[in-house]
Scaffold this motif. Structure first.
Motif, mmCIF file in Angstrom:
data_model
loop_
_atom_site.group_PDB
_atom_site.id
_atom_site.type_symbol
_atom_site.label_atom_id
_atom_site.label_comp_id
_atom_site.label_asym_id
_atom_site.label_seq_id
_atom_site.Cartn_x
_atom_site.Cartn_y
_atom_site.Cartn_z
ATOM 1 N N ALA A 1 -3.614 2.788 -1.897
ATOM 2 C CA ALA A 1 -2.550 3.330 -1.159
ATOM 3 C C ALA A 1 -2.812 2.920 0.330
ATOM 4 O O ALA A 1 -3.979 2.523 0.582
ATOM 5 C CB ALA A 1 -2.524 4.880 -1.269
ATOM 6 N N LYS B 1 1.626 1.175 -3.882
ATOM 7 C CA LYS B 1 0.195 1.932 -4.265
ATOM 8 C C LYS B 1 -0.579 0.832 -4.916
ATOM 9 O O LYS B 1 -1.334 1.172 -6.096
ATOM 10 C CB LYS B 1 0.435 3.014 -4.872
ATOM 11 C CG LYS B 1 1.161 4.031 -4.210
ATOM 12 C CD LYS B 1 0.627 4.879 -3.114
ATOM 13 C CE LYS B 1 1.536 6.001 -2.849
ATOM 14 N NZ LYS B 1 2.261 5.884 -1.612
ATOM 15 N N ALA C 1 0.915 -1.272 -0.160
ATOM 16 C CA ALA C 1 -0.119 0.029 0.055
ATOM 17 C C ALA C 1 0.750 1.259 0.098
ATOM 18 O O ALA C 1 0.616 2.231 -0.847
ATOM 19 C CB ALA C 1 -0.790 -0.018 1.313
ATOM 20 N N ASN D 1 -7.792 3.601 -3.821
ATOM 21 C CA ASN D 1 -6.853 4.020 -4.442
ATOM 22 C C ASN D 1 -5.603 3.340 -4.576
ATOM 23 O O ASN D 1 -4.371 3.436 -4.858
ATOM 24 C CB ASN D 1 -6.307 5.707 -4.217
ATOM 25 C CG ASN D 1 -6.037 5.699 -2.848
ATOM 26 O OD1 ASN D 1 -5.850 5.017 -2.143
ATOM 27 N ND2 ASN D 1 -5.759 7.205 -2.365
#
Length: 146
Positions: A61, A52, A48, A59
């Motif tokens: 992230a 990402k 994450a 998203n």
């Protein structure tokens, strides 16, 4: 100061010993589960935070809510191991706890390999075979043969 340090370390040792006893002892199975949980959580943070690519957030992230969910899930898994250890004590066996730990180790191993895949890290075949063996053993121990 040395007396205070000794007292604090003693209290931590007593609490740690008590908790470990509740979990059925600090053996290789529990140690492996704790290590796998740590590796899975850390690799999830990397997926994450750095790559990402997390499937756990919109998203991809880092998201604190997803992180907290992960911590609480792992905590709940450990509580289930605790329950299984107590059931073994009542039943006079060591089967239930070990079966539960093996199932969770297999689950953590799958998650670790998924995280590695999201990072683009190839997984060696012996590790994939070991995960398959753990999955089979977990299914056999729980009576869920397919």
């Amino acid at each position: 100061m040395d007396a205070l340090k000794a007292f604090i370390l003693t209290v931590i040792g007593v609490i740690g010993g008590f908790v470990t006893t509740l979990f059925g002892g600090w053996d290789m199975a529990l140690q492996t589960l704790i290590i796998f949980m740590g590796v899975d959580y850390t690799s999830g943070l990397a997926v994450a935070g750095i790559f990402k690519k997390s499937p756990k957030s919109e998203n991809g992230a880092l998201e604190s809510k997803a992180g907290w969910k992960g911590i609480f899930r792992k905590g709940m898994a450990l509580l289930i191991v605790l329950v299984a250890a107590q059931l073994d004590k009542v039943a006079g066996t060591d089967f239930i706890r070990n079966a539960v730990i093996i199932a969770y180790i297999a689950n953590e191993a799958v998650s670790i390999t998924e995280n590695a895949g999201l990072m683009g890290v190839p997984i060696p075949k012996p590790i994939l075979k070991a995960i398959d063996i753990l999955k089979q053993k977990s299914e056999e121990d729980s009576g869920n043969d397919k």
